[in-house]
Design a protein around this motif. Structure first.
Motif, PDB file in Angstrom:
ATOM      1  N   ILE A  64     -21.647 -26.463 -16.067  1.00  0.00           N
ATOM      2  CA  ILE A  64     -21.696 -26.560 -14.603  1.00  0.00           C
ATOM      3  C   ILE A  64     -22.687 -25.551 -14.040  1.00  0.00           C
ATOM      4  O   ILE A  64     -23.538 -25.874 -13.197  1.00  0.00           O
ATOM      5  CB  ILE A  64     -20.304 -26.348 -13.994  1.00  0.00           C
ATOM      6  N   CYS A  65     -22.583 -24.319 -14.513  1.00  0.00           N
ATOM      7  CA  CYS A  65     -23.479 -23.262 -14.023  1.00  0.00           C
ATOM      8  C   CYS A  65     -24.927 -23.538 -14.415  1.00  0.00           C
ATOM      9  O   CYS A  65     -25.845 -23.342 -13.606  1.00  0.00           O
ATOM     10  CB  CYS A  65     -23.041 -21.910 -14.581  1.00  0.00           C
ATOM     11  N   TYR A  66     -25.125 -24.001 -15.647  1.00  0.00           N
ATOM     12  CA  TYR A  66     -26.485 -24.314 -16.098  1.00  0.00           C
ATOM     13  C   TYR A  66     -27.066 -25.459 -15.272  1.00  0.00           C
ATOM     14  O   TYR A  66     -28.240 -25.422 -14.872  1.00  0.00           O
ATOM     15  CB  TYR A  66     -26.474 -24.686 -17.576  1.00  0.00           C
ATOM     16  N   GLY A  67     -26.234 -26.473 -15.013  1.00  0.00           N
ATOM     17  CA  GLY A  67     -26.694 -27.595 -14.198  1.00  0.00           C
ATOM     18  C   GLY A  67     -27.065 -27.163 -12.787  1.00  0.00           C
ATOM     19  O   GLY A  67     -28.088 -27.595 -12.244  1.00  0.00           O
ATOM     20  N   MET A  68     -26.259 -26.298 -12.202  1.00  0.00           N
ATOM     21  CA  MET A  68     -26.566 -25.780 -10.867  1.00  0.00           C
ATOM     22  C   MET A  68     -27.856 -24.974 -10.873  1.00  0.00           C
ATOM     23  O   MET A  68     -28.654 -25.036  -9.931  1.00  0.00           O
ATOM     24  CB  MET A  68     -25.406 -24.918 -10.371  1.00  0.00           C
ATOM     25  N   SER A  69     -28.061 -24.220 -11.951  1.00  0.00           N
ATOM     26  CA  SER A  69     -29.284 -23.419 -12.076  1.00  0.00           C
ATOM     27  C   SER A  69     -30.515 -24.316 -12.121  1.00  0.00           C
ATOM     28  O   SER A  69     -31.534 -24.039 -11.461  1.00  0.00           O
ATOM     29  CB  SER A  69     -29.201 -22.553 -13.327  1.00  0.00           C
ATOM     30  N   ARG A  70     -30.447 -25.397 -12.909  1.00  0.00           N
ATOM     31  CA  ARG A  70     -31.586 -26.310 -13.023  1.00  0.00           C
ATOM     32  C   ARG A  70     -31.822 -27.065 -11.718  1.00  0.00           C
ATOM     33  O   ARG A  70     -32.976 -27.258 -11.295  1.00  0.00           O
ATOM     34  CB  ARG A  70     -31.325 -27.304 -14.152  1.00  0.00           C
ATOM     35  N   LEU A  71     -30.744 -27.502 -11.071  1.00  0.00           N
ATOM     36  CA  LEU A  71     -30.884 -28.229  -9.811  1.00  0.00           C
ATOM     37  C   LEU A  71     -31.481 -27.360  -8.711  1.00  0.00           C
ATOM     38  O   LEU A  71     -32.246 -27.839  -7.868  1.00  0.00           O
ATOM     39  CB  LEU A  71     -29.525 -28.766  -9.370  1.00  0.00           C
ATOM     40  N   SER A  72     -31.129 -26.075  -8.717  1.00  0.00           N
ATOM     41  CA  SER A  72     -31.654 -25.171  -7.684  1.00  0.00           C
ATOM     42  C   SER A  72     -33.161 -24.967  -7.830  1.00  0.00           C
ATOM     43  O   SER A  72     -33.860 -24.732  -6.834  1.00  0.00           O
ATOM     44  CB  SER A  72     -30.941 -23.820  -7.761  1.00  0.00           C
ATOM     45  N   LYS A  73     -33.642 -25.069  -9.053  1.00  0.00           N
ATOM     46  CA  LYS A  73     -35.092 -24.925  -9.280  1.00  0.00           C
ATOM     47  C   LYS A  73     -35.846 -26.211  -8.937  1.00  0.00           C
ATOM     48  O   LYS A  73     -36.988 -26.167  -8.458  1.00  0.00           O
ATOM     49  CB  LYS A  73     -35.351 -24.543 -10.737  1.00  0.00           C
ATOM     50  N   LYS A  74     -35.197 -27.346  -9.182  1.00  0.00           N
ATOM     51  CA  LYS A  74     -35.847 -28.633  -8.906  1.00  0.00           C
ATOM     52  C   LYS A  74     -35.715 -29.030  -7.444  1.00  0.00           C
ATOM     53  O   LYS A  74     -36.633 -29.625  -6.859  1.00  0.00           O
ATOM     54  CB  LYS A  74     -35.237 -29.706  -9.796  1.00  0.00           C
ATOM     55  N   GLU A  83     -31.090 -16.169  -9.365  1.00  0.00           N
ATOM     56  CA  GLU A  83     -31.928 -16.004 -10.554  1.00  0.00           C
ATOM     57  C   GLU A  83     -31.253 -15.063 -11.545  1.00  0.00           C
ATOM     58  O   GLU A  83     -30.666 -14.050 -11.166  1.00  0.00           O
ATOM     59  CB  GLU A  83     -33.294 -15.450 -10.164  1.00  0.00           C
ATOM     60  N   GLY A  84     -31.365 -15.424 -12.815  1.00  0.00           N
ATOM     61  CA  GLY A  84     -30.781 -14.570 -13.846  1.00  0.00           C
ATOM     62  C   GLY A  84     -31.026 -15.147 -15.219  1.00  0.00           C
ATOM     63  O   GLY A  84     -31.242 -16.350 -15.373  1.00  0.00           O
ATOM     64  N   ASN A  85     -31.001 -14.280 -16.213  1.00  0.00           N
ATOM     65  CA  ASN A  85     -31.225 -14.691 -17.586  1.00  0.00           C
ATOM     66  C   ASN A  85     -30.041 -14.248 -18.447  1.00  0.00           C
ATOM     67  O   ASN A  85     -29.914 -13.061 -18.754  1.00  0.00           O
ATOM     68  CB  ASN A  85     -32.529 -14.096 -18.126  1.00  0.00           C
ATOM     69  N   PRO A  86     -29.168 -15.179 -18.847  1.00  0.00           N
ATOM     70  CA  PRO A  86     -27.992 -14.782 -19.636  1.00  0.00           C
ATOM     71  C   PRO A  86     -28.334 -14.278 -21.034  1.00  0.00           C
ATOM     72  O   PRO A  86     -27.495 -13.656 -21.678  1.00  0.00           O
ATOM     73  CB  PRO A  86     -27.181 -16.084 -19.709  1.00  0.00           C
ATOM     74  N   LEU A  87     -29.553 -14.556 -21.495  1.00  0.00           N
ATOM     75  CA  LEU A  87     -29.966 -14.126 -22.831  1.00  0.00           C
ATOM     76  C   LEU A  87     -30.641 -12.756 -22.829  1.00  0.00           C
ATOM     77  O   LEU A  87     -31.072 -12.270 -23.879  1.00  0.00           O
ATOM     78  CB  LEU A  87     -30.920 -15.166 -23.448  1.00  0.00           C
ATOM     79  N   ASP A  88     -30.730 -12.149 -21.659  1.00  0.00           N
ATOM     80  CA  ASP A  88     -31.296 -10.798 -21.566  1.00  0.00           C
ATOM     81  C   ASP A  88     -30.361  -9.805 -22.269  1.00  0.00           C
ATOM     82  O   ASP A  88     -29.160  -9.762 -21.984  1.00  0.00           O
ATOM     83  CB  ASP A  88     -31.472 -10.411 -20.094  1.00  0.00           C
TER      84      ASP A  88
END
Length: 337
Positions: A64-74, A83-88
């Motif tokens: 859900i969070c990943y989908g929201m992140s992608r939709l916010s960019k598109k 904005e944030g990077n979980p792999l940081d």
């Protein structure tokens, strides 16, 4: 005059926001408990894999969070996601302690719910306030007043009274009770740590929920293997049924919602208020459960619930008065200086 009017509106809006957030937490939390209980031990589902269910809930929440992140960019004009990077690596290092507590809290919740009834679930997890006081002293070295300690002692008495009454029924489970106590401890620690961790994600609840669930996916895997649930899931009779995965996905949405609104409630109130809200919510949840499951209880059992609730409310009032007194003393000292 206009300044006082604006200040009044600001306070009204603030308290309305708190009210709606707390109400949302109550609704989401109660719904999640009933959905999880149905999946874990109902005759029609009876999954018997609480940690796998917890893991799947984290997977759904992360998607859900990943989908929201992608939709916010598109579609930035329609959707917003911080904005944030979980792999940081630095972010992972700072939030790992919270994610560990988050994993333990969810795991203990569902393990407790597997073995106890929804009605007793409240009593089994009623020690959150007591653990909050202990952890505040251990971690923050803040002493607690005698009145606060007395309230905590009454909560413990109510807890033991409830356990004693539950032990007279065939539904009693020491294992479920112990997991309930561990859940209270994890929740108290999580509430304290959440306030600190929000600073690492610029007070963004969405990011905190995203990171917590993503990291918990990895943390749950060894727990699932150690608990022997992989074999249970593989051999589950309804594994290929669409209705089962639909129900599991619904629990995932509920799991995401409760994680999000928990962090949101802590953000707009405080860890203490969150714990008290959770206790009061659990009391309402108990009443609903006894009616829904036609669960008849003794007057002494109900007394234990009332004792815990009133002691928790008294503790809240004591802390409010102490904070008000501390604030007045600080203002008086400032004026003298």
């Amino acid at each position: 005059m206009y300044q006082n009017f604006d200040e009044h509106n600001r306070l009204v809006n603030k308290y309305l926001k708190i009210f709606f957030v707390v109400a949302l937490y109550w609704f989401t939390s109660i719904l999640t408990v009933f959905v999880n209980k149905h999946l874990l031990s109902s005759d029609s589902v009876n999954l018997g894999a609480p940690l796998f269910m917890s893991w799947f809930q984290c997977v759904v929440s992360t998607l859900i969070c990943y989908g929201m992140s992608r939709l916010s960019k598109k579609y930035p004009s329609v959707f917003t996601f911080p904005e944030g990077n979980p792999l940081d690596i630095d972010t992972f290092r700072k939030l790992l302690p919270l994610s560990v507590l988050y994993t333990l809290m969810i795991a203990a919740n569902n393990l407790s719910l597997t073995y106890v009834s929804v009605a007793f679930y409240y009593i089994g997890r009623s020690l959150t306030t007591v653990f909050s006081v202990l952890l505040t002293y251990i971690i923050l070295r803040q002493r607690t007043s005698f009145k606060s300690m007395l309230c905590c002692a009454v909560i413990v008495v109510g807890f033991w009274l409830g356990v004693d009454q539950e032990s007279l029924t065939t539904a009693f489970s020491w294992r479920g009770t112990i997991f309930g106590v561990l859940s209270s401890l994890a929740l108290a620690m999580y509430s304290i740590q959440t306030k600190k961790s929000l600073a690492h994600v610029n007070q963004e609840v969405w990011l905190l929920s995203y990171y917590n669930n993503l990291y918990s996916i990895v943390l749950f895997l060894p727990l699932i293997l150690l608990n022997g649930e992989l074999k249970t899931v593989i051999n589950y009779q309804h594994l290929g049924a669409m209705w089962f995965w639909a129900a599991l996905t619904l629990s995932g949405f509920c799991g995401f919602a409760i994680g999000f609104v928990t962090a949101l409630q802590i953000k707009v109130t405080s860890p203490l208020t969150h714990n008290i809200s959770g206790t009061a919510k659990a009391c309402a949840q108990t009443v609903i459960a006894t009616q829904y499951y036609n669960d008849v209880r003794s007057s002494i059992w109900w007394t234990s619930n009332v004792v815990v609730l009133l002691a928790s409310a008294a503790y809240t009032r004591v802390k409010q008065l102490e904070m008000l007194q501390h604030h007045q003393q600080r203002n008086a000292a400032t004026q003298k200086a």
